[in-house]
Design an enzyme around this catalytic site. Structure first.
Site, PDB file in Angstrom:
ATOM      1  N   ASP A 411       0.810  -1.232   0.000  1.00 47.35           N
ATOM      2  CA  ASP A 411       0.000   0.000   0.000  1.00 47.35           C
ATOM      3  C   ASP A 411       0.837   1.273   0.000  1.00 47.35           C
ATOM      4  O   ASP A 411       0.466   2.267   0.628  1.00 47.35           O
ATOM      5  CB  ASP A 411      -0.942   0.019   1.210  1.00 47.35           C
ATOM      6  CG  ASP A 411      -1.975  -1.094   1.172  1.00 47.35           C
ATOM      7  OD1 ASP A 411      -2.119  -1.715   0.110  1.00 47.35           O
ATOM      8  OD2 ASP A 411      -2.623  -1.341   2.197  1.00 47.35           O
ATOM      9  N   ASP A 630      -7.408  -6.493  10.665  1.00 48.20           N
ATOM     10  CA  ASP A 630      -7.009  -5.404   9.765  1.00 48.20           C
ATOM     11  C   ASP A 630      -7.039  -4.049  10.458  1.00 48.20           C
ATOM     12  O   ASP A 630      -6.391  -3.105  10.007  1.00 48.20           O
ATOM     13  CB  ASP A 630      -7.945  -5.341   8.551  1.00 48.20           C
ATOM     14  CG  ASP A 630      -7.848  -6.575   7.683  1.00 48.20           C
ATOM     15  OD1 ASP A 630      -6.727  -7.014   7.404  1.00 48.20           O
ATOM     16  OD2 ASP A 630      -8.904  -7.103   7.291  1.00 48.20           O
TER      17      ASP A 630
END
Length: 692
Positions: A411, A630
């Site tokens: 990311d 997450d």
């Protein structure tokens, strides 16, 4: 098992005994008892012992402060008295977690926490002000007895030793031991041994008693027990003793997670597989349990089927490199890989390491923000304090026979294509920090012969539109071409890291027409050029090679959580002639929106790791360990830089990035990287292919 200090059950005493009752029980006058309790020297040793014994039996607490002193209250602060040696205060994770939780609660009430240590047998009362928390007092600890009669407001952490009736807060250790025994029995274990904690600690006794009573009630005979002191080393020694005296054991209960970690090491050295040969269950939910192979999976229903499946080691902060007494560092993981490699035959063992600490990390999300900031010299720290130490360790000749696969900065680069409206992403772009950081990492890692580098390339629902795809290919090329070795500094790219996109949609492709309408026009596909990760990865590989990357460029897909099995999985294509209905009834990816990324409800374990699963792909891999959160579903204070992201909140109604759809996240989730039992159980239940 167990709970953090924040969930301790407060147990308060009622009907406290009086000084006169204590004196009568001790066979002395109230005046003599008072002189003992105020420390007068004009009392014989035998009389003093009689009074203290009565105090211990009856749980007497003096509520009036000594004459001439001000009354002590919590407003004066709270002192935690740790009845242990000073080095253990800093090496034992239990103390750190307890003091952190206590400090947070005390601060909320406008006061402060002080910490002092005394040796396990000390009777010297330290200088105190305000209230006192006694921590770690063992059987008949003289300081606990003295504090109970000092007039200071006192609470004991854990059930007090030797029936000293101090007010205390504790977890139900007895029931925790019972639950551990029931879990082992239900999983079919028949020869259970135990590693107990120090018998002088009530918590250790209760944990062991809960286990033994339950096993014996189920018809088991004598339970072999070895004892440790809650450290990993003592767990190793205790396990070695058990293997000598109970070689047929098939399960071990350890009264702390650290001892369980030590036991696992001993079992592996003895050639026992965990959990296939011997199940190991710990207690405390300590951080080491999240980093112990097979970690938490084996303790979950059905988890044994995947507990030995390889997942990546995440170096997500500088401190993770060295590790600690409770968390395996990089060297410890590599040492374990070397040990496993020795039993692996001629085939080199592969270990996967995630490089994940860029300054302004994960700049468009909050749940996994990192510790380094560009504005605070983050790039230089990233190079000197993070990448350099990692490269030094990986270069060690002791690890030369391993195949070390590095996943470089999930990311990161994709954010520079799509998310420049976020200030931290704009800063990463304008300063060049992301590109320079990735280049520095590649230069250092590629120079090590047995290290393989794969750069993160997001997923199809992020970069699959032509407006994102082409610019991403250009950025990947210019970044990698700018390294010392140019495009040769990477072995490949990885897609779907820690994400949920299906590897393949079996019931339609991007070319499917529904009553003459392309599925690209459906709300789900939303004009994307890809419907799954396999087609996206292959197209990305072709585009990167056309841009100048080598023909042998590899691609990986993280399949750890993209199985989407279970009852909700469609078995065939829809017969609807409406394109939206057709796609929604046909797709195996059951998210409410393809952009949803946090703890997704309904997800399942995906295809198990495999080399060369299809043409153009190096492997399916499990990079995100299934069961690790997450992100938190609510705001949880922490010292890891992790913030609350509404995409992890199951009540969130979305934003423009997910089409203003519900987040699809599971509730009650812990911080990112922490074990999320409810999610793991759902992943097992919805695994596809199903677990055998």
């Amino acid at each position: 098992m167990g709970a953090l200090p924040g969930s301790f059950r407060e147990v308060l005493m009622s009907e406290q005994p009086t000084l006169a009752q204590v004196a009568a029980a001790a066979g002395v006058s109230p005046a003599t008892a008072s002189r003992v309790l105020t420390g007068s020297v004009r009392v014989s040793t035998s009389t003093r012992r009689q009074v203290y014994d009565a105090v211990s039996r009856m749980g007497y607490v003096r509520h009036r402060a000594p004459r001439g002193s001000a009354a002590r209250t919590a407003a004066d602060g709270v002192t935690a008295v740790i009845c242990d040696h000073l080095p253990r205060l800093f090496s034992e994770p239990y103390y750190a977690r307890l003091l952190s939780a206590a400090g947070n609660v005390i601060a909320e009430h406008g006061t402060h926490l002080m910490v002092t240590t005394v040796t396990p047998n000390s009777s010297t009362l330290p200088a105190l002000s305000g209230a006192v928390l006694i921590v770690g007092a063992r059987e008949r600890h003289p300081l606990a007895i003295k504090l109970s009669t000092s007039g200071v407001p006192v609470r004991n952490i854990g059930r007090p030793p030797h029936d000293l009736k101090l007010p205390y807060a504790d977890v139900d250790n007895l029931d925790g031991g019972r639950q551990a025994a029931e879990h082992l029995l239900l999983s079919g274990r028949r020869s259970v041994a135990a590693i107990g904690g120090p018998p002088s600690l009530p918590a250790a006794r209760d944990r062991l008693d809960g286990l033994v009573r339950t096993l014996q009630a189920a018809g088991h005979g004598e339970v072999p027990v070895a004892y440790g002191d809650f450290t990993a080393a003592s767990g190793t020694h205790a396990m070695q003793w058990l293997l000598r005296h109970a070689p047929g054991l098939d399960a071990v209960f350890a009264a702390s997670d650290l001892m369980a970690a030590g036991a696992i090491q001993a079992l592996r050295r003895a050639g026992r597989r965990v959990p296939a040969d011997v199940a190991v269950i710990g207690f405390d939910d300590a951080p080491v349990a999240r980093h112990t192979v097979p970690a938490k999976a084996a303790a979950e229903p059905g988890g044994a089927a995947v507990a030995n499946t390889s997942t990546a080691v995440w170096m997500d902060r500088i401190a993770a490199i060295a590790g600690s007494s409770s968390v395996m560092g990089l060297r410890a993981h590599l040492d374990e890989a070397v040990r496993q490699d020795a039993a692996n035959g001629a085939t080199p063992l592969t270990i996967q390491v995630v490089i994940y600490d860029l300054p302004n990390r994960d700049c468009s999300a909050l749940a996994s923000n990192g510790e380094l900031l560009i504005a605070e010299n983050g790039l230089n720290r990233y190079k000197a304090e993070y990448i350099d130490p990692i490269a030094t360790i990986l270069r060690d000749p002791a690890y030369a026979n391993l195949r070390i696969v590095t996943i470089v900065e999930p990311d990161s680069l994709p954010n520079l294509v799509t998310n420049l409206s976020f200030p931290k992403c704009a800063e990463a772009n304008s300063t060049g920090a992301y590109v320079e950081g990735v280049q520095y990492a590649l230069n250092k890692l590629h120079a090590i012969p047995n290290v393989y580098t794969y750069v993160d390339a997001a997923h199809h629902a992020w970069l699959g539109w032509d407006s994102n795809f082409g610019p991403s290919v250009n950025l990947f090329h210019t970044t990698v071409a700018g390294t010392t070795a140019g495009v040769d500094s990477v072995d490949g790219f990885i897609v779907n890291t820690a994400n949920y996109s299906a590897t393949k949609e079996p019931h339609f492709t991007i070319d499917t027409l529904v009553n003459g309408t392309s599925v690209r026009q459906s709300r789900w596909v939303d004009w994307n050029y890809y419907v799954d990760e396999s087609s996206f990865a292959k197209a990305l590989r072709d585009a990167l090679i056309a841009k100048g990357f080598k023909q042998g460029l590899g691609m990986l897909i993280d399949t750890s959580r993209n199985g989407w099995g279970g009852a909700a999985r469609p078995g065939a294509a829809s017969t609807s002639t409406d394109v939206n209905t057709f796609v929604n009834e046909s797709r195996v990816d059951r998210r409410t929106h393809a952009g949803n990324w946090c703890n997704q409800s309904g997800a399942g374990l995906g295809a198990r790791p495999a080399a060369s699963p299809e043409a153009g792909l190096d492997a399916y891999v499990w990079i995100k360990p299934p069961g690790e959160s997450d992100g938190a579903s609510s705001d949880i204070p922490n010292d890891e830089g992790k913030k609350f992201d509404r995409m992890c909140d199951p009540t969130y109604t979305g934003n423009n990035l997910n089409g203003n759809n519900m987040s699809g996240a599971l509730g009650n989730a812990p911080l990112s990287g922490r074990w999320f039992s409810a999610q793991f159980r759902e992943l097992v239940q919805n695994a596809y292919p199903p677990l055998s």
